[in-house]
Design an enzyme around this catalytic site. Structure first.
Site, PDB file in Angstrom:
ATOM      1  N   ASP A  67      -3.672   2.383 -13.114  1.00  0.00           N
ATOM      2  CA  ASP A  67      -2.390   2.393 -13.103  1.00  0.00           C
ATOM      3  C   ASP A  67      -1.727   0.932 -13.308  1.00  0.00           C
ATOM      4  O   ASP A  67      -2.757   0.015 -12.953  1.00  0.00           O
ATOM      5  CB  ASP A  67      -1.595   2.991 -12.003  1.00  0.00           C
ATOM      6  N   ASN A 136       1.359   8.868   0.969  1.00  0.00           N
ATOM      7  CA  ASN A 136       2.225  10.256   0.879  1.00  0.00           C
ATOM      8  C   ASN A 136       1.129  11.325  -0.031  1.00  0.00           C
ATOM      9  O   ASN A 136       1.602  12.219  -0.571  1.00  0.00           O
ATOM     10  CB  ASN A 136       3.323  10.241   0.079  1.00  0.00           C
ATOM     11  N   HIS A 138      -0.435  10.498  -2.753  1.00  0.00           N
ATOM     12  CA  HIS A 138      -0.471  10.192  -4.085  1.00  0.00           C
ATOM     13  C   HIS A 138      -2.058   9.459  -4.536  1.00  0.00           C
ATOM     14  O   HIS A 138      -2.790   8.911  -3.787  1.00  0.00           O
ATOM     15  CB  HIS A 138       0.478   9.285  -4.691  1.00  0.00           C
ATOM     16  N   GLU A 143       2.741  10.622  -7.903  1.00  0.00           N
ATOM     17  CA  GLU A 143       3.715  10.862  -6.416  1.00  0.00           C
ATOM     18  C   GLU A 143       3.519  12.335  -6.307  1.00  0.00           C
ATOM     19  O   GLU A 143       3.444  13.227  -7.440  1.00  0.00           O
ATOM     20  CB  GLU A 143       5.051  10.374  -6.484  1.00  0.00           C
TER      21      GLU A 143
HETATM   22  C1  GLP Z   1      -1.164   1.877  -4.616  1.00  0.00           C
HETATM   23  C2  GLP Z   1      -2.311   2.265  -5.734  1.00  0.00           C
HETATM   24  C3  GLP Z   1      -3.208   3.356  -5.486  1.00  0.00           C
HETATM   25  C4  GLP Z   1      -3.552   3.187  -4.008  1.00  0.00           C
HETATM   26  C5  GLP Z   1      -2.711   3.124  -2.832  1.00  0.00           C
HETATM   27  C6  GLP Z   1      -3.258   2.766  -1.560  1.00  0.00           C
HETATM   28  O1  GLP Z   1      -0.047   2.731  -4.418  1.00  0.00           O
HETATM   29  N1  GLP Z   1      -1.410   2.791  -7.018  1.00  0.00           N
HETATM   30  O2  GLP Z   1      -3.950   3.706  -6.544  1.00  0.00           O
HETATM   31  O3  GLP Z   1      -4.807   4.224  -3.885  1.00  0.00           O
HETATM   32  O4  GLP Z   1      -1.789   1.824  -3.292  1.00  0.00           O
HETATM   33  O5  GLP Z   1      -3.456   1.698  -1.559  1.00  0.00           O
HETATM   34  P1  GLP Z   1      -4.472   0.945  -0.196  1.00  0.00           P
HETATM   35  O6  GLP Z   1      -5.778   1.044  -0.725  1.00  0.00           O
HETATM   36  O7  GLP Z   1      -3.940  -0.769  -0.250  1.00  0.00           O
HETATM   37  O8  GLP Z   1      -3.885   1.766   0.950  1.00  0.00           O
END
Ligand code: GLP
Length: 250
Positions: A67, A136, A138, A143
């Protein structure tokens, strides 16, 4: 799903890197699916160490990231392209033209999303996809209530995700409100999925993903239906599992 619980995020990262290294050694032309966020950082550090110390060779590999924020230039410090360059690509011998991150500045976003899907297909599909987990539920930026058949597309971010990701920006107002993300259908076509989750903040959603129903309310729960999904957790992230689904780390 195979669930493996480790002591700490460092061990999760080491095991994840070993799985990627095995894939690359068995097929140097591997197509790697990559993720951003804090969770995969120990894995990326270990891959860099393996490249330097053990000669792990990325020269024929290619990569696709999940993404990117809409509106951020590739060199913006909070863009996912910039994150990948500084945290991984700049330290490996992967060829720059074989690394792919959705274009957050695309003039025609629909065309860019379709082109991203076509590029994945032209590369032969993703061999192994690493995933983090949003609080949440995702995956990528899919989402809650994303369609399980969704493809690469524009996704408005929820308030929860905007607040969670505000820690990387000077203020919450600077967090982009939309992103391009691979779809859930795109992710599910990866030949292997490897989801990493660490820390107590993920414990509740980890339990929903693994032990709750497969539901669009928790997008990551779809991994229960993937034929080759591995979930790597640390003790804190595994704390709310009933225990039945846990396997000891080997
Ligand atoms: C973002 C990314 C996700 C990732 C998530 C969790 O929203 N788009 O791909 O998994 O954050 O991030 P973290 O690993 O910092 O908790």
């Amino acid at each position: 799903m195979e669930i493996v619980v480790f002591r700490d995020p460092g061990e999760v990262g080491q095991h994840a890197a070993q799985m990627f290294a095995r894939q690359i050694r068995s097929n140097p032309k591997s197509v790697l699916g990559l993720a951003t966020g804090a969770t995969p950082l120990p894995m990326y550090r270990e891959l860099i160490r393996m490249h330097r110390a053990e000669g792990l060779d990325f020269s024929e590999a290619s990569s696709f990231n999940l993404d990117e924020y809409i509106g951020l230039a590739p060199d913006h410090p909070q863009s996912f392209r910039h994150f990948m360059q500084t945290e991984l690509f700049d330290h490996l011998n992967i060829r720059p033209e074989r690394t792919h991150v959705p274009d957050g500045l695309a003039v025609d976003v629909e065309v860019a999303c379709a082109a991203y899907e076509a590029a994945i297909a032209a590369a032969g599909g993703i061999d192994i996809q690493v995933l983090g987990l949003g609080a949440n539920g995702h995956i990528g930026f899919n989402e809650p209530h994303s369609d399980f058949d969704s493809r690469t597309r524009v996704q408005p971010l929820t308030e929860r995700t905007i607040l969670d990701n505000a820690r990387f920006f000077a203020s919450v107002g600077e967090v982009p409100r939309r992103a391009i993300t691979m779809g859930i259908g795109t992710i599910m076509e990866s030949r292997a999925c490897l989801l990493l989750a660490t820390g107590s903040a993920k414990a509740e959603v980890v339990a929903r993903m693994i032990e709750g129903p497969v539901s669009e309310e928790c997008p990551a729960s779809i991994l229960q239906r993937h034929t080759n999904a591995t979930i790597l957790l640390d003790e804190l992230a595994a704390a709310q599992l009933s225990g039945v689904s846990r396997e000891p780390a080997s």
